[in-house]
Scaffold this active site. Structure first.
Site, PDB file in Angstrom:
ATOM      1  N   ASP A  16     128.162  68.281  -7.213  1.00 40.11           N
ATOM      2  CA  ASP A  16     127.226  69.594  -6.769  1.00 40.11           C
ATOM      3  C   ASP A  16     127.249  69.487  -5.329  1.00 40.11           C
ATOM      4  O   ASP A  16     127.461  68.677  -4.337  1.00 40.11           O
ATOM      5  CB  ASP A  16     125.900  69.380  -7.578  1.00 40.11           C
ATOM      6  CG  ASP A  16     124.944  70.293  -7.461  1.00 40.11           C
ATOM      7  OD1 ASP A  16     125.418  71.781  -7.544  1.00 40.11           O
ATOM      8  OD2 ASP A  16     123.847  70.210  -7.127  1.00 40.11           O
TER       9      ASP A  16
ATOM     10  N   ASP B 227     124.415  71.926  -3.445  1.00 38.37           N
ATOM     11  CA  ASP B 227     122.732  72.056  -2.948  1.00 38.37           C
ATOM     12  C   ASP B 227     122.160  70.789  -3.438  1.00 38.37           C
ATOM     13  O   ASP B 227     122.101  70.400  -4.829  1.00 38.37           O
ATOM     14  CB  ASP B 227     122.462  73.262  -3.549  1.00 38.37           C
ATOM     15  CG  ASP B 227     123.112  74.520  -2.972  1.00 38.37           C
ATOM     16  OD1 ASP B 227     122.953  74.537  -1.378  1.00 38.37           O
ATOM     17  OD2 ASP B 227     123.144  75.370  -3.663  1.00 38.37           O
TER      18      ASP B 227
END
Length: 342
Positions: free
Chosen positions: A26, A28
């Site tokens: 991922d 953010d």
């Protein structure tokens, strides 16, 4: 294949970057926040890549194109190509292309990432409900997305058009804190229409399908900061996961996690890719990890000992998850978690 109910974090005698061929990362809250690299991320990813691990970046944020994301990563010191990036915009575009005729006009509520992904699948983005769209797609459009765009989506959906959403993350981490995400914007349109969108992003199968198709990973490790997207997505896909505590999930939420939100491994940040993971063992006193022992009973979680706070968290998770079984832990763990200072 979905995952099984986990009762404790797993140990690993080798570095995770050696045990798995591909990290599905991922962005953010894991690699960066508010556009700036998270501490230790650049160095850790560089070392993992130099050791032979393939790095793929899997994001529910549909705002930017893969090329733009790769460019940003490269500027931060993490060299990446557009093909290394998989976005929920790509996943929702494939989902729509499977259901709509080639060349179909689609009303876009979101950013350039959605428009590029739709064009790649042979669909035509339009801006108004009066442009004869046959469907609506909604993705994160950044903090400056005009309120009128939600009205435009509502006009089209209330005329009976099918509605798609890239993802439904309620929040997104930034440099100044936690801000509303695409899920919050989806709720606005849901209230105005009473409709339900088809959703592509993590933790749902379309995103896992897109990731597998684009990376070809054989022994993937999902790396994320969110229990309800990254970790649940790994659970749904039947693959292992590493939760890092650099984003939205805190220790108390992790201890209380339901089965589909329990990661395989836990670490402070991406340096966890470069190390093995300590084993949690059980004896007559409770669950031990490092210098800590955790137990459950009398309506509360208890934690004794000292040492690395992460080891204490791993022990607490084992005690809580075992007690909870297939549900969420209902014991008071506030004092035990507070001892860790995480």
């Amino acid at each position: 294949m979905s995952g099984t109910s986990r009762t404790r974090p797993s140990g690993s005698s080798t570095a995770l970057s050696e045990a798995y061929d591909t990290a599905l990362l991922d962005l953010d809250g894991v690699v960066y926040a508010g556009g700036q690299a998270i501490d230790h991320a650049v160095e850790a990813l560089g070392a993992a890549r130099d050791g032979g691990m393939h790095l793929a970046y899997v994001t529910n944020n549909a705002l930017r194109t893969p090329a733009a994301v790769a460019g940003h990563l490269t500027e931060l010191g993490v060299p990446a190509e557009a093909t290394d990036v998989i976005t929920s915009a790509q996943a929702v575009a494939r989902l729509m292309a499977d259901q709509l005729p080639a060349g179909a006009r689609v009303l876009v509520i979101g950013g350039e990432g959605l428009r590029v992904a739709l064009r790649e699948r042979g669909l035509e983005p339009v801006e108004s409900a009066d442009d004869d769209p046959v469907a609506v797609v909604q993705g994160y459009g950044g903090p400056d997305l005009a309120w009128g765009r939600f009205a435009e989506a509502s006009y089209a959906i209330n005329r009976g058009l099918p509605w798609f959403a890239s993802n439904t993350d309620l929040t997104i981490p930034g440099a100044r804190g936690i801000a509303p995400g695409n899920g919050a914007a989806v709720e606005v349109v849901r209230i105005a229409t009473g409709a339900e969108p088809q959703v592509a992003g993590k933790p749902l199968p379309p995103m896992h399908r897109e990731t597998v198709l684009r990376t070809g990973a054989e022994r993937p490790l999902v790396v994320g900061d969110r229990l309800d997207t990254d970790i649940e997505g790994a659970f749904n896909g039947g693959v292992d996961s590493l939760l890092v505590l650099t984003g939205v999930t805190d220790a108390a939420q992790l201890v209380a996690a339901v089965p589909e939100h329990r990661p395989t491994y836990i670490d402070a940040d991406l340096r966890g890719l470069l190390t093995g993971q300590p084993e949690v063992t059980e004896d007559g006193r409770g669950f031990r990890c490092g210098g800590w022992t955790a137990s459950a009973g009398g309506g509360a979680l208890r934690l004794e000992g000292d040492g690395d706070a992460l080891d204490g968290l791993r022990a607490l998770c084992a005690a809580a998850w075992t007690h909870a079984g297939d549900g969420a832990c209902d014991l008071d763990g506030d004092k035990a978690v507070a001892r860790l200072g995480l």
